[in-house]
Motif scaffolding. Structure first.
Motif, PDB file in Angstrom:
ATOM      1  N   GLN A   1       0.777  -1.008   0.068  1.00  0.00           N
ATOM      2  CA  GLN A   1       0.208   0.121  -0.148  1.00  0.00           C
ATOM      3  C   GLN A   1       0.769   1.092   0.004  1.00  0.00           C
ATOM      4  OE1 GLN A   1      -2.520  -0.352   3.237  1.00  0.00           O
ATOM      5  NE2 GLN A   1      -4.059  -1.973   2.567  1.00  0.00           N
ATOM      6  N   ILE A   2       2.098   1.415   0.467  1.00  0.00           N
ATOM      7  CA  ILE A   2       2.999   2.479   0.359  1.00  0.00           C
ATOM      8  C   ILE A   2       3.613   2.358  -0.581  1.00  0.00           C
ATOM      9  CG2 ILE A   2       4.730   3.339   1.795  1.00  0.00           C
ATOM     10  CD1 ILE A   2       3.932   1.714   4.362  1.00  0.00           C
ATOM     11  N   ILE A   3       4.197   1.086  -1.442  1.00  0.00           N
ATOM     12  CA  ILE A   3       4.738   1.158  -2.751  1.00  0.00           C
ATOM     13  C   ILE A   3       4.152   1.378  -3.833  1.00  0.00           C
ATOM     14  CG2 ILE A   3       6.462  -0.287  -3.806  1.00  0.00           C
ATOM     15  CD1 ILE A   3       7.070  -1.831  -1.456  1.00  0.00           C
ATOM     16  N   GLU A   4       2.795   1.084  -3.939  1.00  0.00           N
ATOM     17  CA  GLU A   4       1.843   1.177  -5.056  1.00  0.00           C
ATOM     18  C   GLU A   4       1.746   2.845  -5.598  1.00  0.00           C
ATOM     19  OE1 GLU A   4      -2.264  -0.402  -6.775  1.00  0.00           O
ATOM     20  OE2 GLU A   4      -1.842  -0.585  -4.570  1.00  0.00           O
ATOM     21  N   PRO A   5       1.477   3.559  -4.545  1.00  0.00           N
ATOM     22  CA  PRO A   5       1.198   5.086  -5.171  1.00  0.00           C
ATOM     23  C   PRO A   5       2.616   5.431  -5.719  1.00  0.00           C
ATOM     24  CG  PRO A   5       0.410   4.854  -2.916  1.00  0.00           C
ATOM     25  CD  PRO A   5       1.227   3.494  -3.229  1.00  0.00           C
ATOM     26  N   GLU A   6       3.621   5.116  -5.471  1.00  0.00           N
ATOM     27  CA  GLU A   6       5.023   5.688  -6.055  1.00  0.00           C
ATOM     28  C   GLU A   6       5.577   5.045  -7.252  1.00  0.00           C
ATOM     29  OE1 GLU A   6       8.195   5.077  -3.053  1.00  0.00           O
ATOM     30  OE2 GLU A   6       7.095   6.181  -1.684  1.00  0.00           O
ATOM     31  N   LEU A   7       4.668   4.074  -7.775  1.00  0.00           N
ATOM     32  CA  LEU A   7       4.852   3.449  -9.234  1.00  0.00           C
ATOM     33  C   LEU A   7       3.854   4.152 -10.193  1.00  0.00           C
ATOM     34  CD1 LEU A   7       5.053  -0.382  -7.963  1.00  0.00           C
ATOM     35  CD2 LEU A   7       7.129   1.209  -8.337  1.00  0.00           C
ATOM     36  N   PRO A   8       4.378   3.886 -11.535  1.00  0.00           N
ATOM     37  CA  PRO A   8       3.494   4.336 -12.566  1.00  0.00           C
ATOM     38  C   PRO A   8       2.140   3.563 -12.414  1.00  0.00           C
ATOM     39  CG  PRO A   8       5.770   4.150 -13.166  1.00  0.00           C
ATOM     40  CD  PRO A   8       5.587   3.821 -11.958  1.00  0.00           C
ATOM     41  N   ARG A   9       1.072   4.040 -12.921  1.00  0.00           N
ATOM     42  CA  ARG A   9      -0.305   3.353 -12.956  1.00  0.00           C
ATOM     43  C   ARG A   9       0.055   2.052 -13.516  1.00  0.00           C
ATOM     44  NH1 ARG A   9      -4.349   1.285 -10.578  1.00  0.00           N
ATOM     45  NH2 ARG A   9      -6.208   1.204 -11.753  1.00  0.00           N
ATOM     46  N   TRP A  10       0.475   1.991 -14.832  1.00  0.00           N
ATOM     47  CA  TRP A  10       0.663   0.645 -15.745  1.00  0.00           C
ATOM     48  C   TRP A  10       1.583  -0.237 -15.096  1.00  0.00           C
ATOM     49  CZ3 TRP A  10       5.531  -0.406 -17.108  1.00  0.00           C
ATOM     50  CH2 TRP A  10       6.639   0.698 -17.170  1.00  0.00           C
ATOM     51  N   ALA A  11       2.591   0.300 -14.249  1.00  0.00           N
ATOM     52  CA  ALA A  11       3.467  -0.929 -13.890  1.00  0.00           C
ATOM     53  C   ALA A  11       2.615  -1.385 -12.354  1.00  0.00           C
ATOM     54  CB  ALA A  11       4.769   0.115 -13.000  1.00  0.00           C
ATOM     55  N   SER A  12       2.197  -0.676 -11.618  1.00  0.00           N
ATOM     56  CA  SER A  12       1.496  -1.293 -10.548  1.00  0.00           C
ATOM     57  C   SER A  12       0.134  -2.168 -10.978  1.00  0.00           C
ATOM     58  CB  SER A  12       0.904  -0.256  -9.578  1.00  0.00           C
ATOM     59  OG  SER A  12      -0.076   0.778 -10.155  1.00  0.00           O
ATOM     60  N   ALA A  13      -0.472  -1.877 -12.035  1.00  0.00           N
ATOM     61  CA  ALA A  13      -1.536  -2.627 -12.558  1.00  0.00           C
ATOM     62  C   ALA A  13      -1.049  -3.941 -13.039  1.00  0.00           C
ATOM     63  CB  ALA A  13      -2.403  -1.820 -13.253  1.00  0.00           C
ATOM     64  N   ALA A  14       0.313  -3.952 -13.368  1.00  0.00           N
ATOM     65  CA  ALA A  14       0.591  -5.190 -14.311  1.00  0.00           C
ATOM     66  C   ALA A  14       1.113  -6.288 -13.204  1.00  0.00           C
ATOM     67  CB  ALA A  14       1.722  -4.903 -15.195  1.00  0.00           C
ATOM     68  N   VAL A  15       1.013  -6.061 -11.778  1.00  0.00           N
ATOM     69  CA  VAL A  15       1.635  -7.003 -10.813  1.00  0.00           C
ATOM     70  C   VAL A  15       0.603  -8.440 -10.911  1.00  0.00           C
ATOM     71  CG1 VAL A  15       2.124  -7.633  -8.459  1.00  0.00           C
ATOM     72  CG2 VAL A  15       2.846  -5.380  -9.626  1.00  0.00           C
ATOM     73  N   ARG A  16      -0.773  -8.092 -10.737  1.00  0.00           N
ATOM     74  CA  ARG A  16      -1.743  -9.174 -10.360  1.00  0.00           C
ATOM     75  C   ARG A  16      -1.963  -9.841 -11.714  1.00  0.00           C
ATOM     76  NH1 ARG A  16      -4.857  -9.080  -5.873  1.00  0.00           N
ATOM     77  NH2 ARG A  16      -4.552  -6.994  -4.563  1.00  0.00           N
ATOM     78  N   PRO A  17      -2.129  -9.134 -12.778  1.00  0.00           N
ATOM     79  CA  PRO A  17      -2.051  -9.938 -14.160  1.00  0.00           C
ATOM     80  C   PRO A  17      -0.871 -10.805 -14.413  1.00  0.00           C
ATOM     81  CG  PRO A  17      -2.733  -7.450 -14.536  1.00  0.00           C
ATOM     82  CD  PRO A  17      -2.392  -7.823 -13.210  1.00  0.00           C
ATOM     83  N   GLY A  18       0.371 -10.185 -14.298  1.00  0.00           N
ATOM     84  CA  GLY A  18       1.486 -11.054 -14.269  1.00  0.00           C
ATOM     85  C   GLY A  18       1.569 -12.451 -13.387  1.00  0.00           C
ATOM     86  N   ALA A  19       1.032 -12.167 -12.435  1.00  0.00           N
ATOM     87  CA  ALA A  19       1.037 -13.384 -11.192  1.00  0.00           C
ATOM     88  C   ALA A  19      -0.096 -14.359 -11.779  1.00  0.00           C
ATOM     89  CB  ALA A  19       0.718 -12.811  -9.963  1.00  0.00           C
ATOM     90  N   TRP A  20      -1.043 -13.955 -12.231  1.00  0.00           N
ATOM     91  CA  TRP A  20      -1.805 -15.017 -12.391  1.00  0.00           C
ATOM     92  C   TRP A  20      -1.907 -15.368 -13.929  1.00  0.00           C
ATOM     93  CZ3 TRP A  20      -4.805 -15.414 -16.891  1.00  0.00           C
ATOM     94  CH2 TRP A  20      -5.181 -14.335 -17.512  1.00  0.00           C
ATOM     95  N   THR A  21      -0.928 -14.933 -14.689  1.00  0.00           N
ATOM     96  CA  THR A  21      -0.622 -15.476 -15.890  1.00  0.00           C
ATOM     97  C   THR A  21       0.604 -16.415 -15.579  1.00  0.00           C
ATOM     98  OG1 THR A  21      -0.982 -13.231 -17.033  1.00  0.00           O
ATOM     99  CG2 THR A  21       0.629 -14.836 -18.212  1.00  0.00           C
ATOM    100  N   THR A  22       1.347 -16.030 -14.937  1.00  0.00           N
ATOM    101  CA  THR A  22       2.423 -17.279 -14.561  1.00  0.00           C
ATOM    102  C   THR A  22       1.756 -18.391 -13.937  1.00  0.00           C
ATOM    103  OG1 THR A  22       3.955 -15.486 -13.999  1.00  0.00           O
ATOM    104  CG2 THR A  22       4.602 -17.636 -13.264  1.00  0.00           C
ATOM    105  N   THR A  23       0.800 -18.152 -13.240  1.00  0.00           N
ATOM    106  CA  THR A  23      -0.089 -19.295 -12.413  1.00  0.00           C
ATOM    107  C   THR A  23      -0.723 -20.145 -13.587  1.00  0.00           C
ATOM    108  OG1 THR A  23       0.001 -18.034 -10.335  1.00  0.00           O
ATOM    109  CG2 THR A  23      -1.574 -19.971 -10.610  1.00  0.00           C
ATOM    110  N   ALA A  24      -1.148 -19.400 -14.674  1.00  0.00           N
ATOM    111  CA  ALA A  24      -1.895 -20.047 -15.519  1.00  0.00           C
ATOM    112  C   ALA A  24      -1.121 -20.898 -16.587  1.00  0.00           C
ATOM    113  CB  ALA A  24      -2.897 -19.036 -16.401  1.00  0.00           C
ATOM    114  N   LEU A  25       0.017 -20.393 -16.600  1.00  0.00           N
ATOM    115  CA  LEU A  25       1.036 -21.179 -17.422  1.00  0.00           C
ATOM    116  C   LEU A  25       1.611 -22.568 -16.822  1.00  0.00           C
ATOM    117  CD1 LEU A  25       3.328 -18.524 -19.010  1.00  0.00           C
ATOM    118  CD2 LEU A  25       1.873 -19.871 -20.264  1.00  0.00           C
ATOM    119  N   LEU A  26       1.559 -22.405 -15.525  1.00  0.00           N
ATOM    120  CA  LEU A  26       2.118 -23.618 -14.789  1.00  0.00           C
ATOM    121  C   LEU A  26       1.105 -24.558 -14.285  1.00  0.00           C
ATOM    122  CD1 LEU A  26       4.436 -21.632 -11.868  1.00  0.00           C
ATOM    123  CD2 LEU A  26       5.192 -23.140 -13.736  1.00  0.00           C
ATOM    124  N   ALA A  27      -0.173 -24.048 -14.269  1.00  0.00           N
ATOM    125  CA  ALA A  27      -1.434 -24.690 -14.210  1.00  0.00           C
ATOM    126  C   ALA A  27      -1.541 -25.696 -15.335  1.00  0.00           C
ATOM    127  CB  ALA A  27      -2.601 -23.979 -13.915  1.00  0.00           C
TER     128      ALA A  27
END
Length: 507
Positions: free
Chosen positions: A186-212
């Motif tokens: 919650q402290i780190i997210e406001p300091e990042l660009p909007r597109w960078a902070s929003a890419a964390v969750r999609p990147g995580a579930w994409t990696t999980t989907a590939l492994l699944a």
């Protein structure tokens, strides 16, 4: 005498006693921080050593082996959990299971996340991460000494110390960083660009989907070749042997899943002379591990390239998700960032899953090729999907209707004041005009009445005495009469307006 001195000695006040007790009972902030750092540094490592010791002792007892090399086996297992290549009887074992390493990283990340909630400064966070790395490095140094000492009694060889310290430091550094980031997101997210902070969750579930998807592919392959898996399990020669092969297969299952992900992205997975790819297979001898029964023995059929649809579909869903989270061009940047994160994670997993396997040769997945292909598939189709989704969203949204903005408070006040001024001006003008009109009407009425009163008798006499006149003469006579009446009215008004003269007594 002692009793007298005790009685005459001044006793501390109640406030001093309370302060002394509280200072002894409540620890200082430095003591709390030290205790937390020591917990982060050695608690996870100590639990791992205890668990390893129990497994090693049970295994040696079950195999009816001597306990001479127990400490050497414990130290070697600690190094193997951290992906440090182990040399046993001059045979290098570099392909190590990923499942214990993943569990170790998960425990360390949770420990650091719970401790990071109390670290409110950067210096405290740096100390926390440093403690999470320093503790395992200390245990690694002890294990290297134990292995070097046990090599005289059992066929063990000391691994490369630089490689050992590098793997241990890297694994714990990544785990501690992930835990701290999750705790302070919650402290780190406001300091990042909007597109960078929003890419964390999609990147995580994409990696999980590939492994699944890789896990499903491995499970289907195991079911297809279940007879081969059963034959390999039967080589255990008893319950203990079958149980050992089963546990070993489960430990190496994540390695096989990473290989399946590499195959689905277009890369190849090699086990010695055996090579597997969607474009064709190369057969050969495999280690007698039951889980390796999922590796196809013959040449791949013509339908194998269909597996390339998996990263394409995942990339489409990735772009759709990113476009819904962040609209416009930032949606495309979010999809590319998420694809880069997923490709990096898959490349690191591919790097850790390979190594040397004795006389079978190298077991490897070209990590840089897997990372690049994963990033390429996801970034390409993710960007296209994000662009189409953004276009459809803009097309579905109707054009905004022109709306009249409400005036501000100051504008409303100025408008009201101007309206009041104009209304007052118009009211005053209208009242003035009405007064003038009424006054002129009253004057005209009084003039008419006076004219009629004064001219009634002369008019009658003129009608009786004067002869008949023409129209022009009558008009001229009326004008003269009006002029005379006006002069008389003015004289009367002036006479009434002027004060009456004061009369002398002589008058």
């Amino acid at each position: 005498m002692n009793s007298l001195t005790d009685r005459t000695r001044p006793r501390p006040s109640s406030g001093q006693q309370t302060r002394g007790r509280t200072s002894l009972r409540t620890p200082t902030p430095e003591a709390d921080q030290t205790r937390t750092l020591l917990t982060v540094a050695f608690r996870s490592s100590g639990m791992a050593i205890l668990l390893i010791s129990a497994v090693v002792v049970v295994t040696l007892v079950s195999a009816s082996s001597e306990l001479t090399g127990t400490f050497g086996a414990i130290a070697t297992t600690w190094l193997a959990i951290h992906q440090v290549p182990v040399v046993i009887d001059d045979v290098q074992l570099g392909v190590l299971p990923l499942l214990p390493t993943a569990l170790m990283m998960w425990v360390v990340a949770r420990r650091c996340a719970s401790a990071a909630t109390l670290a409110d400064t950067r210096i405290a966070v740096a100390r926390l991460v440093g403690a999470a790395v320093a503790g395992p490095l200390t245990v690694t140094a002890i294990c290297l000494v134990v292995v070097a000492d046990a090599s005289a009694a059992i066929p063990l060889s000391s691994p490369n110390a630089l490689s050992a310290f590098g793997w241990v430091a890297g694994i714990h550094l990544v785990a501690a960083t992930v835990g701290v980031v999750v705790a302070h997101w919650q402290i780190i997210e406001p300091e990042l660009p909007r597109w960078a902070s929003a890419a964390v969750r999609p990147g995580a579930w994409t990696t999980t989907a590939l492994l699944a998807a890789g896990s499903i592919a491995v499970l289907c392959a195991l079911l297809i070749s279940w007879s081969t898996v059963g034959d390999l399990l039967a080589r255990g020669g008893g319950f203990v042997g079958v149980l050992g092969l089963t546990v070993l297969s489960l430990l190496y299952l994540p390695n096989l899943v990473v290989g399946a992900v590499a195959v689905m992205t277009g890369a190849s997975a090699d086990i010695g002379e055996v090579s597997t790819s969607v474009f064709g297979n190369i057969g050969g001898d495999l280690p007698p591990l039951p889980v390796l029964g999922a590796v196809p023995a013959g040449t791949g059929g013509g339908f194998w390239p269909v597996l390339l649809v998996v990263p394409v579909v995942i990339g489409i869903y990735l772009g759709r998700d990113c476009a819904r989270r962040v609209g416009g061009q930032d949606g495309i940047l979010t999809a590319v960032a998420a694809a880069f994160m997923s490709g990096t994670v898959i490349a690191l997993l591919a790097l850790a899953s390979g190594g040397e396997l004795g006389y079978f040769g190298a077991v490897e997945v070209t990590w840089w090729a897997v990372g690049f292909l994963t990033f390429g598939w996801l970034a390409l189709f993710g960007s296209i999907s994000a662009l189409i989704t953004t276009w459809l969203q803009h097309r579905a949204v109707p054009a905004p209707e022109p709306t009249v903005t409400a005036p501000s408070a100051q504008q409303a006040e100025t408008a009201e004041s101007e309206g009041d001024d104009t209304n007052s001006d118009t009211d005053s003008d209208s009242t003035d005009e009405s007064v003038d009109e009424t006054g002129s009407a009253q004057e005209s009425e009084t003039e008419e009445t006076e004219d009629t009163d004064e001219t009634d008798e002369p008019a009658e006499s003129a009608e009786t005495e004067a002869p008949e006149l023409t129209a022009e003469e009558s008009k001229a006579a009326e004008v003269e009469v009006d002029a005379v009446t006006v002069v008389e009215d003015s004289a009367e008004e002036s006479a009434t307006d002027l004060p009456s003269p004061v009369k002398d007594p002589s008058d």
